[in-house]
Design a protein around this motif. Structure first.
Motif, PDB file in Angstrom:
ATOM      1  N   ILE A  27       0.994  -1.170  -0.145  1.00 46.89           N
ATOM      2  CA  ILE A  27      -0.042  -0.210  -0.162  1.00 46.89           C
ATOM      3  C   ILE A  27       0.801   1.182   0.130  1.00 46.89           C
ATOM      4  O   ILE A  27       0.622   2.008  -0.690  1.00 46.89           O
ATOM      5  CB  ILE A  27      -0.769   0.128   1.198  1.00 46.89           C
ATOM      6  N   ALA A  28       2.009   1.226   0.861  1.00 47.96           N
ATOM      7  CA  ALA A  28       2.805   2.399   0.664  1.00 47.96           C
ATOM      8  C   ALA A  28       3.539   2.633  -0.519  1.00 47.96           C
ATOM      9  O   ALA A  28       3.808   3.865  -0.934  1.00 47.96           O
ATOM     10  CB  ALA A  28       3.823   2.017   2.039  1.00 47.96           C
ATOM     11  N   GLY A  29       3.747   1.596  -1.026  1.00 46.30           N
ATOM     12  CA  GLY A  29       4.638   1.687  -2.276  1.00 46.30           C
ATOM     13  C   GLY A  29       3.327   2.354  -3.462  1.00 46.30           C
ATOM     14  O   GLY A  29       3.948   3.213  -4.258  1.00 46.30           O
ATOM     15  N   ALA A  30       2.446   1.876  -3.385  1.00 48.24           N
ATOM     16  CA  ALA A  30       1.145   2.577  -4.252  1.00 48.24           C
ATOM     17  C   ALA A  30       0.986   4.160  -4.018  1.00 48.24           C
ATOM     18  O   ALA A  30       1.024   4.682  -4.889  1.00 48.24           O
ATOM     19  CB  ALA A  30       0.035   1.795  -4.104  1.00 48.24           C
ATOM     20  N   ILE A  31       0.838   4.476  -2.871  1.00 48.02           N
ATOM     21  CA  ILE A  31       0.802   5.804  -2.255  1.00 48.02           C
ATOM     22  C   ILE A  31       1.963   6.565  -2.831  1.00 48.02           C
ATOM     23  O   ILE A  31       1.853   7.730  -3.583  1.00 48.02           O
ATOM     24  CB  ILE A  31       0.543   5.896  -0.821  1.00 48.02           C
ATOM     25  N   ALA A  32       3.182   6.036  -2.466  1.00 50.35           N
ATOM     26  CA  ALA A  32       4.371   6.742  -2.968  1.00 50.35           C
ATOM     27  C   ALA A  32       4.543   7.028  -4.503  1.00 50.35           C
ATOM     28  O   ALA A  32       4.755   8.037  -4.894  1.00 50.35           O
ATOM     29  CB  ALA A  32       5.672   5.960  -2.560  1.00 50.35           C
ATOM     30  N   PHE A  33       4.074   5.904  -5.323  1.00 48.77           N
ATOM     31  CA  PHE A  33       3.953   6.236  -6.745  1.00 48.77           C
ATOM     32  C   PHE A  33       3.026   7.112  -7.185  1.00 48.77           C
ATOM     33  O   PHE A  33       3.273   8.008  -7.927  1.00 48.77           O
ATOM     34  CB  PHE A  33       3.527   4.627  -7.377  1.00 48.77           C
ATOM     35  N   ALA A  38       5.927  10.973 -11.500  1.00 45.72           N
ATOM     36  CA  ALA A  38       5.850   9.994 -12.536  1.00 45.72           C
ATOM     37  C   ALA A  38       4.273   9.884 -12.999  1.00 45.72           C
ATOM     38  O   ALA A  38       3.828   9.376 -14.164  1.00 45.72           O
ATOM     39  CB  ALA A  38       6.359   8.695 -12.080  1.00 45.72           C
ATOM     40  N   THR A  39       3.534  10.178 -12.044  1.00 52.03           N
ATOM     41  CA  THR A  39       2.000  10.200 -12.262  1.00 52.03           C
ATOM     42  C   THR A  39       1.442  11.252 -12.835  1.00 52.03           C
ATOM     43  O   THR A  39       0.080  11.389 -12.684  1.00 52.03           O
ATOM     44  CB  THR A  39       1.290   9.569 -11.111  1.00 52.03           C
ATOM     45  N   LYS A  40       2.022  12.352 -13.320  1.00 55.36           N
ATOM     46  CA  LYS A  40       1.322  13.720 -13.749  1.00 55.36           C
ATOM     47  C   LYS A  40       0.106  13.550 -14.756  1.00 55.36           C
ATOM     48  O   LYS A  40      -0.447  14.497 -14.821  1.00 55.36           O
ATOM     49  CB  LYS A  40       2.458  14.680 -13.972  1.00 55.36           C
ATOM     50  N   PHE A  41       0.220  12.529 -15.461  1.00 54.35           N
ATOM     51  CA  PHE A  41      -0.750  12.228 -16.647  1.00 54.35           C
ATOM     52  C   PHE A  41      -1.733  11.202 -16.553  1.00 54.35           C
ATOM     53  O   PHE A  41      -2.501  10.810 -17.298  1.00 54.35           O
ATOM     54  CB  PHE A  41       0.309  12.091 -18.111  1.00 54.35           C
ATOM     55  N   ILE A  42      -1.722  10.555 -15.138  1.00 52.54           N
ATOM     56  CA  ILE A  42      -2.698   9.885 -14.918  1.00 52.54           C
ATOM     57  C   ILE A  42      -3.607  10.300 -13.885  1.00 52.54           C
ATOM     58  O   ILE A  42      -3.622  11.076 -13.076  1.00 52.54           O
ATOM     59  CB  ILE A  42      -1.921   8.732 -13.769  1.00 52.54           C
ATOM     60  N   PHE A  48      -5.550  -1.207  -8.348  1.00 49.51           N
ATOM     61  CA  PHE A  48      -5.797  -2.305  -7.667  1.00 49.51           C
ATOM     62  C   PHE A  48      -4.589  -2.816  -6.966  1.00 49.51           C
ATOM     63  O   PHE A  48      -3.520  -3.000  -7.827  1.00 49.51           O
ATOM     64  CB  PHE A  48      -6.423  -3.401  -8.257  1.00 49.51           C
ATOM     65  N   VAL A  49      -4.185  -2.890  -5.548  1.00 47.07           N
ATOM     66  CA  VAL A  49      -3.201  -3.419  -4.777  1.00 47.07           C
ATOM     67  C   VAL A  49      -3.572  -4.688  -4.187  1.00 47.07           C
ATOM     68  O   VAL A  49      -3.750  -4.723  -3.405  1.00 47.07           O
ATOM     69  CB  VAL A  49      -2.651  -2.382  -3.899  1.00 47.07           C
TER      70      VAL A  49
END
Length: 60
Positions: A27-33, A38-42, A48-49
């Motif tokens: 969960i922490a990895g998903a939040i950090a991502f 890197a997610t400026k266009f998402i 889903f984790v």
């Protein structure tokens, strides 16, 4: 361990992880991502984790 004919990888590597729920580190990895540049266009996506369990019914 049996190997997949198509990819040469072990068959178990394409299966969902056996855990019933996501570990706190997952969960922490998903939040950090999601908080990273890197997610400026998402936008408007569901992440889903679940170790791949949500793919179980797709026949992949």
């Amino acid at each position: 361990m049996p190997r997949s004919r198509a990819s040469g990888r072990s068959a178990s590597s394409s299966r969902p992880r056996p855990e019933m729920g996501a570990a706190p580190d997952d969960i922490a990895g998903a939040i950090a991502f999601l908080a990273s540049p890197a997610t400026k266009f998402i936008t408007g996506q569901t992440l889903f984790v679940d170790g791949g369990k949500s793919l179980g019914g797709l026949g992949l």
